[in-house]
Design a protein around this motif. Sequence first.
Motif, PDB file in Angstrom:
ATOM      1  N   ALA A  42      -2.702   7.320 -12.943  1.00 31.50           N
ATOM      2  CA  ALA A  42      -3.914   8.016 -13.383  1.00 31.50           C
ATOM      3  C   ALA A  42      -4.780   7.077 -14.226  1.00 31.50           C
ATOM      4  CB  ALA A  42      -3.531   9.262 -14.174  1.00 31.50           C
ATOM      5  N   ASN A  89     -10.169  -4.388  -2.628  1.00 30.19           N
ATOM      6  CA  ASN A  89      -8.976  -3.659  -2.165  1.00 30.19           C
ATOM      7  C   ASN A  89      -8.984  -2.224  -2.690  1.00 30.19           C
ATOM      8  OD1 ASN A  89      -7.853  -5.902  -0.875  1.00 30.19           O
ATOM      9  ND2 ASN A  89      -7.031  -6.643  -2.834  1.00 30.19           N
ATOM     10  N   SER A  90      -8.201  -1.383  -2.049  1.00 31.62           N
ATOM     11  CA  SER A  90      -8.149   0.009  -2.528  1.00 31.62           C
ATOM     12  C   SER A  90      -6.708   0.448  -2.794  1.00 31.62           C
ATOM     13  CB  SER A  90      -8.820   0.934  -1.518  1.00 31.62           C
ATOM     14  OG  SER A  90      -8.222   0.737  -0.256  1.00 31.62           O
ATOM     15  N   PHE A  91      -5.912  -0.499  -3.305  1.00 36.02           N
ATOM     16  CA  PHE A  91      -4.498  -0.161  -3.595  1.00 36.02           C
ATOM     17  C   PHE A  91      -4.388   0.880  -4.698  1.00 36.02           C
ATOM     18  CE2 PHE A  91      -3.989  -4.555  -1.849  1.00 36.02           C
ATOM     19  CZ  PHE A  91      -3.348  -4.166  -0.680  1.00 36.02           C
ATOM     20  N   ILE A  92      -5.362   0.825  -5.628  1.00 31.53           N
ATOM     21  CA  ILE A  92      -5.312   1.792  -6.720  1.00 31.53           C
ATOM     22  C   ILE A  92      -5.503   3.209  -6.169  1.00 31.53           C
ATOM     23  CG2 ILE A  92      -6.527   2.580  -8.803  1.00 31.53           C
ATOM     24  CD1 ILE A  92      -6.866  -0.400  -9.507  1.00 31.53           C
ATOM     25  N   GLU A  93      -6.392   3.339  -5.191  1.00 28.22           N
ATOM     26  CA  GLU A  93      -6.558   4.655  -4.562  1.00 28.22           C
ATOM     27  C   GLU A  93      -5.242   5.092  -3.903  1.00 28.22           C
ATOM     28  OE1 GLU A  93      -8.830   2.393  -4.639  1.00 28.22           O
ATOM     29  OE2 GLU A  93     -10.744   3.344  -5.089  1.00 28.22           O
ATOM     30  N   GLU A  94      -4.603   4.119  -3.292  1.00 27.23           N
ATOM     31  CA  GLU A  94      -3.304   4.443  -2.641  1.00 27.23           C
ATOM     32  C   GLU A  94      -2.329   5.013  -3.685  1.00 27.23           C
ATOM     33  OE1 GLU A  94      -1.197   1.057  -0.921  1.00 27.23           O
ATOM     34  OE2 GLU A  94       0.667   2.222  -0.996  1.00 27.23           O
ATOM     35  N   LEU A  95      -2.313   4.311  -4.838  1.00 28.43           N
ATOM     36  CA  LEU A  95      -1.378   4.766  -5.872  1.00 28.43           C
ATOM     37  C   LEU A  95      -1.796   6.124  -6.422  1.00 28.43           C
ATOM     38  CD1 LEU A  95      -0.720   1.450  -7.848  1.00 28.43           C
ATOM     39  CD2 LEU A  95       0.587   2.429  -5.959  1.00 28.43           C
ATOM     40  N   ILE A 150      -4.851   3.717 -14.298  1.00 28.48           N
ATOM     41  CA  ILE A 150      -5.531   2.611 -13.613  1.00 28.48           C
ATOM     42  C   ILE A 150      -6.623   3.123 -12.687  1.00 28.48           C
ATOM     43  CG2 ILE A 150      -3.778   0.807 -13.808  1.00 28.48           C
ATOM     44  CD1 ILE A 150      -2.729   1.557 -11.106  1.00 28.48           C
ATOM     45  N   LYS A 201     -10.415   1.968 -12.938  1.00 27.87           N
ATOM     46  CA  LYS A 201     -11.126   1.388 -11.808  1.00 27.87           C
ATOM     47  C   LYS A 201     -12.445   2.117 -11.581  1.00 27.87           C
ATOM     48  CE  LYS A 201     -10.817   0.238  -6.929  1.00 27.87           C
ATOM     49  NZ  LYS A 201      -9.990   0.227  -5.729  1.00 27.87           N
TER      50      LYS A 201
END
Lengths: 722, 190
Positions: A303, A408-414, A305, A309
Motif C-alpha cells: 500500500a 514498469n508497473s510492478f508496483i501495480e502488480e504488488l 509503495i 508511486k
Amino acid sequence: MILKSINIKNFRSYYNENLFELSDGLTLIIGGNGDGKTTFFEALEWLFNTSTEDIKESNISAKRKSELEIGENEEVLVSVKFEHNGEKEIEKSFTFERVSADKVQCRDFNFIGYEISGSERLSRKGRNFLEEYFDAAIRKYCLFKGESTLNVFDNPTALKKLVDTFSGVKQFDDLVELTTDFERKSLSAVTKEMSNDKKCKLKANELNSRITAVSSEIHNLKKDIKTQDAAIHSYAAKLEILERNQEASEQYQDIKNRIKTLSDKRSKMRSYTVVDYNAMLLDDNWILRSFPQILNEYQHKAAAISKEKRKLDKQETERRAQEKGEQEVLIKIQKLANDAVPMPWNLPDKETMEDMLKDKVCKVCGREAPEGSEAYEFMRDKLNEYLRHIQESTKSDTKKENKPLFSNSFIEELHNRQIKMSGEDEQRITRIATDIADQLSFIQERKNDLIKIEKELQEAEDEKSRLLIQSSGLTEDMLDKDFNDIKGYFEQQKRAEIRVSDLTRKLEHKIAEKKELDEEYTKLEPENISVKMYQRVHTALLEIMKAFINAKEKNVSEFLRLLEDNANVYLGKLNENDFHGVIRLKKTAEGSARIELYSADGSYVHNPSDSQKTTMYMSVLFAISDITTLKREQDYPLLFDAPTSNMGGFKENSFYNVIDKINKQCIIVTKDLLVEDKTTGICSLDDNQINQLTCSVYRISKAANFSKTGLSTIQTTTKKIK
Amino acid sequence: MAAESLYDIWAKRNPEWEVRYEDNILRTFCDYGKGNTSMREDRAKLFGAGYEVYIVAFFIGLYYNQRKPLTTDNQKRKGFGWAIENWGDIERRAGRKPYPKLREYIFTALIAKTDIDFIALDKGEITVRKTVDMLIQTMEEYANWGFNFIADKMIDNPNYFYSETAFLEVFLSFNVADVINDEDEPETLD
C-alpha cells in the motif's frame, strides 16, 4: 490309609520345600488361577505314577533352576507321609545339575517307600510299596482332577472293575464259568445220545435245529439292541452338550456381534486419528498458521509503495502539464478535496464506472449522483482518464519523446496482489490457527474414543475367552453352530428308541419260544435208559448253572443297591436344602452301570444341573470309599482338584460345610472361598466362610513381584491358615 | 505485449541450498534423489518431493525471522532443478492434494521481508533480474537457517522428527498474535 503330610520340593512353581500338613477330615488348599493348584495335584499324580521313571526337565522349578551356577545341583522331590498299619512314607525324587549356561542335566531317579518303626526306617522299592498300600485300583477311586473325571462309571468296564475290586463277586466268575462248561458238555452229550435214540431221534433233531435257529436269532437281536442302545446314548450325549451350551451359544453370538460393532467403530475412529500432519502442513496450508502477521506486513508495504508511486506520478503529471501549458490536461485530472492523492487510474475499473454512470449512483459511497451533479461529473472524468491511460499505453511506444516517469508497473502488480489477498484470502489465513486447534481437539477426542472402544473390545474378547473356558470342551466353532442340529439329533434318538422297543419285544418272544423248545426237549421220553440218565444229569447241571448265574447277578445288584443307598445318604447331605432326587445305579446292556437321577415319583431327571451332577458323582465316590473301607478295613483319602467349578457360589458354601462334617479324609484343591475386590482385582480369602469350617486350610498364591513373561520369577508360596 | 509479472519471473527460478543438508535432511525426509517409479515404495518418508522440506525449512526461518547466508562456494550449493512455479502442483503419493496457492504466500513473504527500492524498479533504475535475485537470496537464507534448525534438533535426537507431530509442533510454537490493525486510514475515494 490316612495321609499325614505332603512335601513338594522344586516341583515346577513350588520352589524349595513346601510342606502341607493334612487333617484326618477335610483339608482345603485354596488358590486363584495360576497359583499352583493343578501343579499341587500333578505333583501327587507324578509321585503315584508307577509306570515310568519320569525325570522331565519341565518338572523342575524354573526359579530354582535359574539360580544354579554351573556345577551346582539340586533335587526335585515329592513325598507323602501316611498312616497305614503304622507310619509310612513314599518319596520320589531326581537330581538336576547345571552343566552349562543353557543346559541342565537330570539324573539319579529315586522312588522309595519307607516303613517307619520308631527311629528305624526300612526302605523298599517305591513301586511295590505303593502297589501294596495304595494300589492302582484304589487310586482310581481316590484322585480326581476336575469334574469331568468324577463320573467313575464313564467307561464300559468300570462297573466290572469296581465290583471285582470291592465285592466278593469275583469268586463267582470261576464257578459260573465251570458250571456253564458242565452244562454245555452235558447238553452235547444229551444231544448226541438223543440223536441215536430210536424213539426220539426225529423229534429231537427237529427241536435241536429249531433251538439253534432261535438261539441265533436271539443272539442277533441282542446284538441289534446293543447297537441301537449305543446310538441312543451317543445322541443323548450330543444333545446334552448342545443343550447345555445353548445359553452359552446365545451369549457367544451376542459377544461376537458386539465385537464386530466395536471393531467397525474402531476402524472408523482409527481413520480419524491416523493423520499425516506433515502433509497437512502443506496440503491444507497449516504452515500458514502464523502467516497473518507477514501478510499484514506485505499489505502495509504494498500500500505504501503504491501510494508513493501515485504521488510521484501525480507530481510529474502536474509538472509536465505546467511545463506544456496544457491546462486541459490539468482540468481533466481529478481534483480531490484537500489535495489528497488520487486513487490509481485503473480503480475502479472501466465496467464498474460505466455501471455507476448508467445507474447514476456512486457505488463506493452509496449516494445518488444525478446527471449534471458534481459527483456524476467526477465519475465521468474518472472514466475518461481511464480511457486516456489505455490509449496512451498503446501509443507509448510511438511517443518516445513523451516517456513516462515509470517505465514498469510492478508496483501495480504488488498492489493488485494486495487487493486480491485481502478479503476472503485473508480471512482464510486468519482462520487456519482456529482450524488447526479444532482439528487437533477433534483428533484428541477421537483418540479418547478409540481408547474407550479398545478397552470395551478387550473386555468383550475377555468375556469370550471366559465363556470358552467355562464351556469346557467347547470350541468357538461348536458355539457358532446352528442349534437346528438339536432337532436332527432328537429325531434320530427317537427312531433308535422305537427300534429298541420293537427289538426288545421280539427278543422277549424269542426267549419265550426258546424256553418252550427247551422244555419240550427235556420232556422228550427217550427209549434208552442211559439217554434218560444223561438227560437228568444235564437238567441238574443246567439248574446249578442258573443258580450260580443268578447268585452272581444278585450279588452285583446287591452291591449296586448298597452303593446306591450309601450314595443317596451323601446326596441328601450334600444338597441339604435343595432338591436332590434319588440316585439309581442302572446296569447297562454292556454290563457296566450308569448313574442316573430320579425324582421321588419315579420319573427320570433328564438334565440334572451341573451342581446336581457334581454332588451326584461325588456321593457315589463317597459311597465307594465307604465300601472300600468296609472291604479292606482301611480308609482311603479322596483328593479332588477343582470339583466345584460348575456350582454356584451359594451351593459351594454349603458344599464345604457338609464335606467338613463327613467323616472321611478329603483334600480339595479349589479356587472357591476366595473373594475378589472388584476395584483392584485382588483375591483374598473369604474369612467369614472359612471361619465356619473346622477343617485345615492352606492358601497357595503366586509370590509377588513376578514378571509376566519370565517363568523363572514364578513361585508358589504356601501359607497355613488354620 | 503485456510485460511479465515479477511473480512469474521469480517463480521460474530454482532456489539453492547447501549440499551438506542433502543426506541428513533431504534424502532422509523426502523422496529426493529417487526415480519416479520407486517413489511409491517408500512410505516411511515424511514428505514427497525435496522442495517440500525446503518449504518447511523456509517457513521455520521466516517465522523465527532468522536468516543464514549460504556458503559462497558454488560447489557446496545445489538447486532442485524444479522451478518454484511447479512446487505443490502434483503430488504422487496417495492421499495428498496439490497446494499451488502456497507459492503466492511465499512470494508475498519475500516481498514483505526484502529491502527493495520498488520505485527505482518501476523507474527502471534497477533491473528486474537484480530484484528477483534479492528475493531468491531472502528465500535461500530463511530456508538455510531452517535447515540448520532441523539439523540441530537431530544432533541430540536423530529420530526427533519421526514423531508424527514433531514438525507441526515447531509451527504451533510460533505466536499467532492478532494482527494489529495499525493500518493507515483507508484511502478515501473522494
